[in-house]
Write a protein that holds these residues in place. Structure first.
Motif, mmCIF file in Angstrom:
data_model
loop_
_atom_site.group_PDB
_atom_site.id
_atom_site.type_symbol
_atom_site.label_atom_id
_atom_site.label_comp_id
_atom_site.label_asym_id
_atom_site.label_seq_id
_atom_site.Cartn_x
_atom_site.Cartn_y
_atom_site.Cartn_z
ATOM 1 N N ALA A 198 0.614 -1.196 -0.293
ATOM 2 C CA ALA A 198 0.150 -0.104 -0.018
ATOM 3 C C ALA A 198 0.921 1.365 -0.081
ATOM 4 C CB ALA A 198 -1.044 -0.098 1.247
ATOM 5 N N PHE A 199 2.227 1.222 0.190
ATOM 6 C CA PHE A 199 3.052 2.349 0.306
ATOM 7 C C PHE A 199 2.897 3.431 -0.712
ATOM 8 C CE2 PHE A 199 6.618 0.738 3.378
ATOM 9 C CZ PHE A 199 5.604 0.625 4.292
ATOM 10 N N ASP A 200 3.028 2.890 -1.906
ATOM 11 C CA ASP A 200 3.118 3.835 -3.333
ATOM 12 C C ASP A 200 1.667 4.419 -3.267
ATOM 13 O OD1 ASP A 200 5.786 3.379 -4.041
ATOM 14 O OD2 ASP A 200 5.238 1.937 -5.529
ATOM 15 N N GLU A 201 0.562 3.733 -3.223
ATOM 16 C CA GLU A 201 -0.628 4.278 -3.435
ATOM 17 C C GLU A 201 -1.186 5.289 -2.392
ATOM 18 O OE1 GLU A 201 -5.013 4.848 -2.837
ATOM 19 O OE2 GLU A 201 -3.605 3.571 -1.550
ATOM 20 N N PHE A 202 -0.787 4.843 -1.019
ATOM 21 C CA PHE A 202 -1.040 5.500 0.149
ATOM 22 C C PHE A 202 -0.211 6.887 -0.157
ATOM 23 C CE2 PHE A 202 0.445 7.417 4.309
ATOM 24 C CZ PHE A 202 -0.622 7.582 4.920
ATOM 25 N N ILE A 203 1.014 7.088 -0.299
ATOM 26 C CA ILE A 203 1.752 8.438 -0.583
ATOM 27 C C ILE A 203 1.159 9.145 -1.486
ATOM 28 C CG2 ILE A 203 3.869 9.150 -1.163
ATOM 29 C CD1 ILE A 203 5.297 6.703 0.241
ATOM 30 N N ALA A 204 1.071 8.417 -2.814
ATOM 31 C CA ALA A 204 0.334 9.320 -3.795
ATOM 32 C C ALA A 204 -1.035 9.952 -3.502
ATOM 33 C CB ALA A 204 -0.043 8.243 -5.076
ATOM 34 N N ASP A 205 -1.905 9.142 -2.708
ATOM 35 C CA ASP A 205 -3.332 9.822 -2.475
ATOM 36 C C ASP A 205 -2.992 10.783 -1.449
ATOM 37 O OD1 ASP A 205 -6.054 9.870 -2.401
ATOM 38 O OD2 ASP A 205 -6.167 8.252 -0.492
ATOM 39 N N ILE A 206 -2.405 10.455 -0.175
ATOM 40 C CA ILE A 206 -2.330 11.401 0.581
ATOM 41 C C ILE A 206 -1.550 12.860 0.275
ATOM 42 C CG2 ILE A 206 -1.571 11.868 3.380
ATOM 43 C CD1 ILE A 206 -3.995 10.356 3.019
ATOM 44 N N GLY A 207 -0.216 12.291 -0.122
ATOM 45 C CA GLY A 207 0.860 13.561 -0.866
ATOM 46 C C GLY A 207 0.010 14.424 -1.816
ATOM 47 N N GLY A 208 -0.851 13.592 -2.598
ATOM 48 C CA GLY A 208 -1.557 14.307 -3.691
ATOM 49 C C GLY A 208 -2.477 15.249 -3.144
ATOM 50 N N HIS A 209 -3.331 14.639 -2.094
ATOM 51 C CA HIS A 209 -4.438 15.595 -1.503
ATOM 52 C C HIS A 209 -3.700 16.679 -0.888
ATOM 53 C CE1 HIS A 209 -7.786 16.741 0.745
ATOM 54 N NE2 HIS A 209 -6.885 16.923 1.815
ATOM 55 N N LEU A 210 -2.617 16.610 -0.205
ATOM 56 C CA LEU A 210 -2.104 17.982 0.590
ATOM 57 C C LEU A 210 -1.421 18.757 -0.491
ATOM 58 C CD1 LEU A 210 -1.080 19.203 2.909
ATOM 59 C CD2 LEU A 210 1.046 17.721 2.664
ATOM 60 N N ARG A 211 -0.984 18.385 -1.578
ATOM 61 C CA ARG A 211 -0.404 19.209 -2.452
ATOM 62 C C ARG A 211 -1.547 20.135 -3.373
ATOM 63 N NH1 ARG A 211 4.844 19.297 -4.088
ATOM 64 N NH2 ARG A 211 5.080 17.137 -3.282
ATOM 65 N N ALA A 212 -2.656 19.286 -3.670
ATOM 66 C CA ALA A 212 -3.638 19.998 -4.106
ATOM 67 C C ALA A 212 -4.286 20.954 -3.307
ATOM 68 C CB ALA A 212 -4.806 18.826 -4.576
ATOM 69 N N GLU A 213 -4.516 20.720 -2.084
ATOM 70 C CA GLU A 213 -4.809 21.767 -0.887
ATOM 71 C C GLU A 213 -4.180 22.828 -0.880
ATOM 72 O OE1 GLU A 213 -7.933 21.357 1.631
ATOM 73 O OE2 GLU A 213 -8.236 21.117 -0.552
ATOM 74 N N GLU A 214 -2.758 22.688 -1.054
ATOM 75 C CA GLU A 214 -1.739 23.844 -0.880
ATOM 76 C C GLU A 214 -1.758 24.644 -2.184
ATOM 77 O OE1 GLU A 214 1.031 23.248 2.537
ATOM 78 O OE2 GLU A 214 1.875 22.364 0.661
ATOM 79 N N MET A 215 -2.032 24.167 -3.350
ATOM 80 C CA MET A 215 -1.844 24.670 -4.607
ATOM 81 C C MET A 215 -3.247 25.545 -4.649
ATOM 82 S SD MET A 215 0.622 24.329 -6.089
ATOM 83 C CE MET A 215 0.303 25.157 -7.578
ATOM 84 N N ARG A 216 -4.412 24.892 -4.092
ATOM 85 C CA ARG A 216 -5.805 25.926 -3.837
ATOM 86 C C ARG A 216 -5.622 26.937 -3.078
ATOM 87 N NH1 ARG A 216 -10.145 25.668 -0.758
ATOM 88 N NH2 ARG A 216 -9.602 23.975 0.557
ATOM 89 N N LEU A 217 -5.237 26.814 -2.001
ATOM 90 C CA LEU A 217 -5.125 27.849 -0.846
ATOM 91 C C LEU A 217 -3.909 28.789 -1.011
ATOM 92 C CD1 LEU A 217 -5.680 25.237 2.077
ATOM 93 C CD2 LEU A 217 -7.377 26.916 1.267
ATOM 94 N N HIS A 218 -2.658 28.298 -1.574
ATOM 95 C CA HIS A 218 -1.613 29.171 -1.456
ATOM 96 C C HIS A 218 -0.948 29.535 -2.696
ATOM 97 C CE1 HIS A 218 -2.322 28.139 2.729
ATOM 98 N NE2 HIS A 218 -1.776 26.771 2.565
#
Length: 481
Positions: A193-213
């Motif tokens: 699950a490592f690769d998919e977990f990192i892509a999912d959680i990290g991708g969500h965080l990056r998208a949030e930061e791009m939206r907010l900041h």
């Protein structure tokens, strides 16, 4: 709480042409610091604002000693009154205020935070008390499903969304350690699950930061380093060192025996340097690598062995320089593993010495290779000095190099380096340097200053060093660059 008129702290980025970090304006920046916790003695007074001034003075002291970053967990689950959510999904005002104050104080002092959302170690051990436990109305039936449970994924994303909305606009946030010590046990004894977990959680965080900041902070995911040795069949290296969603690679370097339960201060440095070199060898691009946790964990936690302060200071200093010279960014980040959990005055002096040394190199264009075993060391008569006498750690590009030399044959009965023998008079040859004149600085790691004034030397011949005792760090940089 930012001081009136103070400029916003620049964000930290990965350098475009080298595996190091820079401020957004291009100035070199190095992660020099250690692990801390909001419930440990130096930051604990922030809770309920009991003594904000004491924490302010502490951070000022860190800044004066060259510290640039603290690695912190958003909650510390060893105790039950520092949960970031209680119940799950509700952020207690006292905790939010603590982090508001800490970010403001760090901005005022020019310090950064490497932030990880969960204390996964104590969360596992004390899960029955944790607000995320399903038995307490939380999303997670058992921590063995932390990486795979859909409700847990949603909770992680919600916490990260809250955190970046509140504090992610600050330059005091250096980077996200998206998951502290990712482990197969958190995925049902599997790393699938490592690769998919990192892509999912990290991708969500990056998208949030791009939206907010409109931009995003660097991301990494840490691992307890011995797991890479104990479970080679799980092939976890790809997720840690090469995942496309991550900007930097971090490992917790707790080598068995040499580092987690040290008996001498040189073996620990040898272990640190070798592991840094091996980790860099796993990386296929220019992402930085650094140790984000190390220390005598087995001696402290399991054996309850108190390490004498002078030994610990030397152990710390030797590993710090081995980490930097082998190619790591900064000096590695100690988990104190002392009682109380604080670094000693000697460790702070060592950090100040490292901070004074790093301007000798132009890191933003230092596209280094880790070349320690390729360094040739010769004595005053021109004879080769073997690695059994002088350990060498080094990284180099075509026009710069960092070398750390550490005597191996002068250990006393306590496992510390003797400095009462004749000084070393050595020269070093660094492979792959272009022709030209080079500025050579030899650094006394104990005193935190040059052994002698820097010299200019021809790169076609070995670089002659001034006499030094015990160990020395060397910065080599082509003149005019």
């Amino acid at each position: 709480m930012r001081a009136a008129g103070a400029a916003a702290l620049p964000w930290i980025e990965v350098a475009r042409g080298a595996p190091y970090f820079v401020e957004e304006g291009g100035a070199d920046w190095h992660p020099i610091g250690q692990n801390d916790a909001i419930s440990w003695v130096e930051l604990d007074p922030l809770f309920r604002r009991r003594d904000v001034a004491a924490v302010d003075r502490h951070l000022a002291m860190l800044k004066a000693h060259g510290v640039t970053v603290l690695r912190l967990m958003m909650e510390y689950a060893q105790v039950r009154h520092r949960y970031m959510e209680r119940p799950a999904g509700t952020f207690p005002p006292n905790m939010v205020q603590l982090w508001d104050d800490l970010f403001a104080l760090c901005e005022n002092h020019g310090l950064r935070i490497l932030l990880t959302p969960y204390d996964t170690f104590w969360m596992w051990l004390h899960f029955r008390h944790h607000p995320y436990a399903a038995a307490r109305g939380g999303p997670l039936p058992h921590p063995s499903q932390a990486l795979t449970d859909p409700a847990m994924r949603a909770a992680i994303k919600a916490r990260l969304s809250f955190a970046t909305a509140r504090w992610g606009g600050s330059g005091a946030l250096f980077a996200w350690d998206v998951w502290n010590e990712i482990h197969p046990a958190q995925g049902g004894d599997s790393a699938d699950a490592f690769d998919e977990f990192i892509a999912d959680i990290g991708g969500h965080l990056r998208a949030e930061e791009m939206r907010l900041h409109g931009r995003s902070h660097p991301q990494t995911v840490s691992i307890f380093g011995p797991e890479l040795v104990w479970r080679p069949h799980l092939a976890m290296e790809g997720a840690i060192f090469r995942h496309p969603a991550l900007d930097a690679a971090t490992v917790h370097i707790y080598e068995q025996g040499t580092i987690d339960d040290p008996r001498d201060t040189v073996g620990a440095a040898l272990g640190m340097g070798r592991i840094v070199r091996e980790c860099i060898g796993e990386i296929a691009d220019r992402r930085p690598f650094f140790d984000s946790e190390h220390g005598p964990i087995h001696a402290f936690k399991d054996k309850h062995r108190k390490i004498p302060e002078d030994f610990d200071d030397e152990y710390f200093r030797h590993m710090q320089w081995a980490h930097l010279a082998a190619g790591g960014a900064g000096g590695g980040m100690r988990w104190p593993n002392r009682k109380p959990h604080v670094l000693t005055a000697g460790m702070r002096r060592a950090q100040r010495g490292l901070a004074a040394f790093v301007p000798s190199i132009d890191w933003a264009r230092f596209d280094r290779r880790s070349v320690g075993p390729e360094i040739v060391v010769t004595d005053a008569e021109g004879s080769t000095v073997g690695e059994d006498r002088m350990a060498r750690f080094a990284c180099a590009s075509r026009d710069q190099a960092v070398v750390y030399l550490l005597g191996r044959d002068r250990l006393d009965a306590r496992g510390m380096l003797r400095r009462d023998g004749p000084p070393f008079r050595l020269a070093v040859s660094v492979p792959g340097l272009d022709a030209g004149r080079y500025r050579v600085s030899c650094w006394d790691t104990v005193a935190g200053r040059n052994v002698a004034p820097p010299t200019e030397q021809d790169g076609a011949t070995p670089f002659v060093l001034p006499a030094f005792d015990g160990d020395a760090a060397v910065a080599i940089r082509r003149c005019g660059d």
